[in-house]
Every structure is written in C-alpha cells, then in structure tokens.
Design a protein around this motif. Sequence first.
Motif, mmCIF file in Angstrom:
data_model
loop_
_atom_site.group_PDB
_atom_site.id
_atom_site.type_symbol
_atom_site.label_atom_id
_atom_site.label_comp_id
_atom_site.label_asym_id
_atom_site.label_seq_id
_atom_site.Cartn_x
_atom_site.Cartn_y
_atom_site.Cartn_z
ATOM 1 N N LYS A 247 2.408 -8.570 -0.570
ATOM 2 C CA LYS A 247 1.739 -7.296 -0.838
ATOM 3 C C LYS A 247 2.592 -6.104 -0.421
ATOM 4 N N ASP A 278 -1.530 -2.572 -5.796
ATOM 5 C CA ASP A 278 -0.183 -2.424 -5.257
ATOM 6 C C ASP A 278 -0.123 -1.148 -4.422
ATOM 7 N N LEU A 285 -1.496 -5.240 -8.395
ATOM 8 C CA LEU A 285 -0.354 -5.965 -7.836
ATOM 9 C C LEU A 285 0.158 -7.021 -8.816
ATOM 10 N N THR A 289 3.832 -9.380 -10.408
ATOM 11 C CA THR A 289 3.724 -10.693 -9.770
ATOM 12 C C THR A 289 3.552 -11.776 -10.826
#
Length: 583
Positions: A247, A278, A285, A289
Amino acid sequence: MANTIYSINGPVVKMRGTKDFSMLEMVYVGHQKIIGEIISVNDEETTIQVYESTTGLKPGEPVYSTGSPLCATLGPGILSNIFDGIERPLRSMAAGEGAFIGIGSDIPALDLTNKYDVTITVKPGDRLTGGDVYATCPETALITHKCMLSPLLSGEVVRVAENGPYTVNDTVVVIRDGHGKEHELTLCQRWPIRTPRPVKNRKPISRPLITGQRIIDAMFPIAKGGTAAIPGGFGTGKTMTQHQLAKWCDADIIVYIGCGERGNEMTQVLEEFSELVDPRTGKALTDRTTLIANTSNMPVAAREASIYTGITLAEYYRDMGYHVAIMADSTSRWAEALREISGRLEEMPAEEGFPAYLPSRLSAFYERAGYMENLNGTEGSVTIIGAVSPQGADFSEPVTQNTKRFVRCFWALDKTLAYARHYPAINWMTSYSEYDDDFIDFYKQEIGPDFMPMKQRITALLAEEANLMEIVKLIGADVLPDDQKLVIEIAKVIRVGFLQQNAFHKDDTYVPLVKQHHMMKVILYLYDKASELVSRSIPLSNIVSTGIFDKLNRMKYDIPNQELEKFDEYYREIDSVIQQSDR
C-alpha cells in the motif's frame, strides 16, 4: 502408440517411446488438453509436470506438442487483473465456469474484446531494435502502457496504423527484419516465464525503497531493485506487513503473488485490495496492482510456476521504465511444491526432504531483482520481498537458511512481539540490512548528514538494553546504576514510541523519512541531556517523574506528518524538564 500417456502420479505424467518433445516445452495433456511442461527427457521416457488436476486422466490419452516453452502473455490488461499461477484470468473463468476452475480451461490471459486508445509513436522508415516502444495506451488511470518490440526482434518499420481504439491482438505496426521477413506487431507479446528478460546494464543500487514503516526505513532499509525476506511463524504478521508495504511503498507497480496460502486469507487479500485507495494518487490501488492467486488447494505444480509468472510480469513493466515491487507470499509454500514434485519424480532428497536444487532455484528467482538500464534506454527496477513460513518458527530450516544466502535484507518476525501486539513484529536484534553503505550519499543529500550516525546510536542503545535485561532477569533493576537505568528507559521510548507503529492511525500508518529523522533526533536529544544530569549524580527518578519519556512515546500520534515544526516544542520542553531536574 507414440506420444501417449504411460503413467500418472499426481501432477507428474510420463510417456514412453517418444523423442518428439524438447526440454521445458509446453504441452497439452489428454483429451481435455491440460497444460503441462516437459521437465525430463531421456532415451526411455519423457516426464511432464502438469499444472492442473489430473483427476480423470488415463494412460493411453494423447499428448500434444506446442513447440514453445511455457510463456506469459504480456500486454495491456494485466493491471487490475487477478490470475492463477499460469496466468489464467480468474474473474473471466468465474464468469464462464463458476466458482471452481474447470479442467482444461483455455481462456486467454488478456481480454481480447476490450479496446485501448492507442497512440503510435513510430513512422515508416524508423529502425527498431529490441525493447523500443512503438505504441502507447492508457492501461489504467495511473499507468500508461508502452508496447515494446520483443528483445528477440529488430527491423525497419514498413507500415503503421492510425491512432485510435484497438484490441490487444490488432496489428498496429509492421516491421521488416534483416532477412526481408515482415512481422506484425500487436499490443501484446509472449515471453518464456523461466527466462529473465534481457537488459542493457545492471546499475549499482543507490536509493532506498521508501515504505513509511519506521523500523524498515530507519533501521533495516531495502533498496529499489533489492531483495528482502520476511520469515516468521504462524500469526506473526507476514501477510499484514506485505499489505502495508504494497500500500505505501514508493514503487510504481505492485505484483502480489499468493503462493500456496490459505484460500480464506487470499480472499481477504483480494477483497481488501479492491477496496483500498492508493494514498499517493487517490485512485484505486488496483489501478497499479496485479494479483496472482494460487491457493493451497489449487494444483501444486501451478504453485511452482506462479513466482516465475509474477517475476516475468514485473520485468515487463520494468522494461517500460517503471519501478516494480513483488510481494511473494510465501516462498516456503513454493518450496513445498518443489519437494512434492521432486518426491514424485523419485529424486534423491536433500535436507528435510527438499530437492538438492532448492538453493539454485531460490537464487535464480531472487537474482531477477535489480535496478536496470533497459534496452530502450529507460531505467526501472524490480524489488523482491519474499515471505518465508518456517514450520514452528524455526529459522534454521532449509528454506530460511538458503534464502538468507541470496537476500541482502532480513526482517525476522518475532512471535513474542506479535503476541504482545507490537507491530510490525520485526525483531531488531535478529534482523539486518546490508544496504546501509549504499545509501550513505542518499541520506546525506535528502535527509541530513546525521541520519546514519543517529541510526547507529539507536542500534547500539537497543543492543545495550538487550544485554542489561539479561542482568535484570537475574538480579532485578534496582541494583543497576542510573546511567544503565537511563539506557533501559530510552530504549523503551525507541521500542514503543519509534519502532512500534499503528496501521490504523491516519498519521502513524505511513511516516515520511523526514519525520522519522526528527523522531530519532528528539529521542537522542533527551538521552544526551539526561545523561549529562546522571553523570552529575542527579537521580534519574527526577527526570522520569516529569513524564517526558511518556510524552515522547506519544509523539508519533501528537505530531501530524505535515506539521513537523511541532518538534521544536519537544526540544523546549526537554530543556525545561532538564532545568527543573537540575535544581
């Protein structure tokens, strides 16, 4: 009949009387065309490692050659996606087949119908070599995908398409190589997962991967392009630590490999990642990813392949000029897959039943990390952070010991710290980082010339406290002189106020390096001032009774990350407390 199954032993399938296959060739096994890979060839028999369940497979069924190694499909659509160990998209499989993976599922890794807004960056007559970018498209809101020429090709551009929407298999550029043969370039390419992608040059490591976790950044830093291991027993927080790193670390792209972990744990990862925002960009996020999920109930051979699939995806984005961090959770489960397959192959076992080639396989994986100058002139890095799950938290077992040989950063998780709710539960006495000397110039220029000396002093204080606590256990703390009692008090501030971190507090879940520097400075300032008083025979209890040590324990919460000027108040208060105690 040639090219048919002779024997089946779990994921290991054998053929006899054929010489039509080559080593590491991908094959389709049986009528259902299960994906497999040739792992052994001799005059008498050929051995296949199968990446799916062999339930229902029978001797006499055919084996089909593909003529190519096991490859990953590389192109737009990798990010935000969830794959299994051999890069099959789990969301697409669930939509088509339900909750359970069907045998012989042949679903393309990338969505063949989705269109991307492509910008062509070359023109007819341009000369391209391996790694050169010929088109770009926005893959997610955060990442621009760069379509690169395969490192195995070079040639002159003869035709280009117009800018506009295209699918991954649409031809956008045509080149002619030195032999006069034309090659159509689409938005994607394929690459063997066991072969590292070539680079122009491996650059020296000089910058840390900033994670916002104080015990890592300040005490045991990892480099961009470096390697780290997180060993720990059950419940010590390996997965949680990797979540925090995924993260908050300043990598551009995260590749999370769930290798042989529990299904409910992997489900939690998938759900959490899909909900996370994010913190660097405010976007989802998952936009930067990709997840590779190979749970403990999935075919064991695919677990062995999953880390190679993950590292290949990471190298592909590195070649675009991005900094990529891989979270491999856990390499112990991957090593167990090696052990199971090795046993079925009747190979001679080494320590604790693991195959003799375990060290070389581990080194081949970790050596694919690095800070690189790519073929197209850009710079990128792959950082590997691998969790290790030693049985009974025994760090002397083979996977942990061999991993230590190939990583330069070792974050040893301690069950005593974890059970005491001290997170991250990284033991500061048994952990280490070999990257300190590489970052001296970075710390001097970006933080301050006193950063490294302060870190060394804090490490020395923690080591001295550990020695003193052995004495305290035997004869009690009352017999210690005040200077040694001060070491214990200040080490407690370091442990509780600095090394312990709260992932659920808005200012403590991520701490910038400059604030970490200020915290270290204040703690050592108190220690130096208190040492002066103690050296003049003023009782330490006078200082402790003021509550200044407790106040320093709370500064991680009381000082917001953007209001570092508040540290000045702490210096003034320490001076005031010292003056009062001196009367």
